[in-house]
Design an enzyme around this catalytic site. Structure first.
Site, PDB file in Angstrom:
ATOM      1  N   GLY A 166       0.809  -1.212   0.000  1.00 37.91           N
ATOM      2  CA  GLY A 166       0.000   0.000   0.000  1.00 37.91           C
ATOM      3  C   GLY A 166       0.840   1.259   0.000  1.00 37.91           C
ATOM      4  O   GLY A 166       1.895   1.316  -0.629  1.00 37.91           O
ATOM      5  N   CYS A 167       0.396   2.267   0.748  1.00 43.08           N
ATOM      6  CA  CYS A 167       0.984   3.606   0.648  1.00 43.08           C
ATOM      7  C   CYS A 167       2.104   3.903   1.638  1.00 43.08           C
ATOM      8  O   CYS A 167       2.851   4.853   1.431  1.00 43.08           O
ATOM      9  CB  CYS A 167      -0.113   4.657   0.816  1.00 43.08           C
ATOM     10  N   PHE A 168       2.239   3.149   2.718  1.00 44.15           N
ATOM     11  CA  PHE A 168       3.227   3.519   3.731  1.00 44.15           C
ATOM     12  C   PHE A 168       4.673   3.116   3.435  1.00 44.15           C
ATOM     13  O   PHE A 168       5.608   3.677   4.011  1.00 44.15           O
ATOM     14  CB  PHE A 168       2.830   2.965   5.113  1.00 44.15           C
TER      15      PHE A 168
END
Length: 396
Positions: A166-168
């Protein structure tokens, strides 16, 4: 010499003396540029959803409030016409998506890596480790293997592949690269984050507006770094030092951001209060990260925060640095020009920060400030916190 003393000597010889440093940054995007103001018309036309007028109006408002001017996407109108199942909301289409992303992720990653290696200026044979991160395109052998072949790296390069994060993980890859560089004397780590949204694109749904949020925000991009400790300043130019890195799961955040890979592709599910959850908990991460340095004035540091969306930036700013939008100027610029590129975003911002600092003739690579923080936010809710030390402009 005793065995214990011998082991200590061996371990000391294996470790670097100084902190990990970022030695080069490269970025890349697909050629296809999407203007945000025009995107609602295109999106509802290509998905045969123009009859959903109220939903289109909602999507238009999402795009208008996104603070995004343009994005870059591998998916063109021709590609979507060739793959109409991808334009439906929940039609089986994983094979078509996979066929695209497993190829394009490594190609875009290569483009960014070539730029980083060129800036670094050293032979690629000096690369000892490779960390590759992407949200999509799970395959075996993985994108790390494919990139090793595409770049012509040594077969003995030590590889680490991260899928489906995802985004992290723009922060995660820095944490891993730091550990690798500092615990392997002479290591030079190539870090690549490459993201293609073909796995998440789908038509609109009246009942799942969280999916629509993603369609308004996400873009494609790849970023690459060279990380190493004890740089040879005669031939290498440090940009930032990686001081510390931490990861935490925010309390009471289960289900706030979920992604599930299914026959229909990768589906995202968001709770409305993601910005609130992040802003409520973010200061604790800052306090823990900067306590050893003795810093508690958040206006005295430069900021690189994953731009999950304008609401996240607004609420984090309001919590930590009210009235100081300058702290997130580079972050907002990247969001405006590229959209949310998942894991690659913070590395694009890092690149923009050092370039903007040079253009403005700032004293350091960190917007003239000595210390800074990089935040990654994503599924979990997971937060990565990386403390950065900038480099004086004279050596940058």
């Amino acid at each position: 010499m005793s065995s214990a003393a011998l082991m200590e000597e061996i371990r000391n010889a294996q470790r670097a003396e100084g902190p990990a440093t970022i030695l080069a940054i490269g970025t890349a995007t697909p050629a296809n540029c999407v203007i945000q103001a025009d995107y609602p018309d295109f999106y509802f036309r290509i998905t045969n959803s123009e009859h959903k007028t109220e939903l289109k109006e909602k999507f238009q408002r999402m795009c208008d409030k996104s603070m995004i001017k343009k994005r870059y996407m591998h998916l063109t109108e021709d590609l979507l016409k060739e793959n109409p199942k991808m334009c439906e909301y929940m039609a089986p289409s994983l094979d078509a998506r996979q066929d695209m992303v497993v190829v394009e992720i490594r190609k875009l990653g290569k483009e960014a890596a070539v730029k980083a290696i060129k800036e670094w200026g050293q032979p690629k044979s000096k690369i000892t480790h490779l960390v590759f991160c992407t949200t999509s395109g799970v395959d075996m052998p993985g994108a790390d293997y494919q990139l090793t072949k595409l770049l012509g790296l040594r077969p003995s390069v030590k590889r680490l592949m991260m899928y489906q994060q995802g985004c992290f993980p723009g922060g995660t890859v820095l944490r891993l690269a730091k550990d690798l560089a500092e615990n392997n004397r002479g290591a030079r780590v190539l870090v690549v984050c490459s993201e293609i949204t073909a796995v998440t694109f789908r038509g609109p749904s009246d009942t799942h507006l969280d999916s629509l949020v993603g369609q308004a925000l996400f873009g494609d991009g790849a970023a690459a770094l060279i990380v190493g400790a004890d740089p040879d300043t005669a031939i290498e130019r440090p940009l930032f030092e990686l001081v510390s890195a931490a990861q935490t799961i925010l309390p009471d955040s289960d289900g706030a951001i979920d992604g599930h890979l299914r026959e229909v592709g990768l589906t995202f599910h968001l709770l409305k209060d993601v910005p609130g959850l992040i802003s409520k908990n973010i200061e604790k991460s800052l306090i823990e990260a900067f306590k050893p340095i003795g810093i508690n004035d958040w206006n005295s540091i430069f900021w690189i925060a994953h731009p999950g969306g304008p609401a996240i930036l607004d609420q984090v700013e309001h919590k930590l640095a009210p009235g100081r939008r300058a702290n997130s100027r580079a972050t907002r610029h990247i969001l405006s020009e590229y959209g949310n590129m998942s894991s690659a975003c913070v590395l694009f911002i890092l690149d923009e920060m050092r370039k903007k600092s040079a253009r403005r003739r700032e004293a350091t690579t960190g917007d003239g400030l000595e210390w800074g923080v990089l935040f990654g936010f994503g599924p979990g809710l997971t937060v990565e916190t990386v403390v950065l030390h900038s480099v004086p402009a004279i050596t940058a």
